[in-house]
Design a protein around this motif. Sequence first.
Motif, PDB file in Angstrom:
ATOM      1  N   THR A 106     -22.890   3.033 -21.890  1.00  0.00           N
ATOM      2  CA  THR A 106     -23.614   3.716 -20.826  1.00  0.00           C
ATOM      3  C   THR A 106     -23.471   2.929 -19.532  1.00  0.00           C
TER       4      THR A 106
ATOM      5  N   GLU B 269     -31.411   1.109 -22.384  1.00  0.00           N
ATOM      6  CA  GLU B 269     -30.198   0.788 -23.120  1.00  0.00           C
ATOM      7  C   GLU B 269     -29.467  -0.355 -22.421  1.00  0.00           C
TER       8      GLU B 269
ATOM      9  N   ASP C  24     -25.484  -0.054 -27.197  1.00  0.00           N
ATOM     10  CA  ASP C  24     -26.549   0.936 -27.354  1.00  0.00           C
ATOM     11  C   ASP C  24     -27.915   0.302 -27.619  1.00  0.00           C
TER      12      ASP C  24
ATOM     13  N   LEU D 123     -31.513  -1.215 -27.494  1.00  0.00           N
ATOM     14  CA  LEU D 123     -32.625  -0.947 -26.580  1.00  0.00           C
ATOM     15  C   LEU D 123     -33.386  -2.229 -26.269  1.00  0.00           C
TER      16      LEU D 123
END
Length: 125
Positions: free
Chosen positions: A8, A71, A101, A103
């Motif tokens: 991301t 993330e 990924d 958290l």
Amino acid sequence: MPRPPDMTKHRGFPSGMPGHGHHFTIRRANEKGATPLKKLQRLARPGTIEHKVDAAFLHALWHHFGPEPFERGNLDAGRLNLLFGREVVPAEDNFDPTSYDALLRIDEKVARRTFPESFDDVMEV
């Protein structure tokens, strides 16, 4: 050549501290996988540029994500490792320190005590 893992990209997040060459994000995923997150000893003293960079990074995290889990994505592992285990902590039980990924969340109580300037609306650097 192997395809790099998905990562991301946090749009709108500052890429670094202007004029200092310190990066807050990475441009592309590492083909070999994410650099593991681990707690690193922080030697920065208040008033030093290193302390200001850590505070600026935390300021960016707080004003971009707030108290909510976020993330890891394209956030720089080296910069995260200086806050990891103190101001930034895992936000899930099955935390994988080698995953883009994974958290994370800000431990607001610890962060406000260590870097109170990071919670100001505007931070002078």
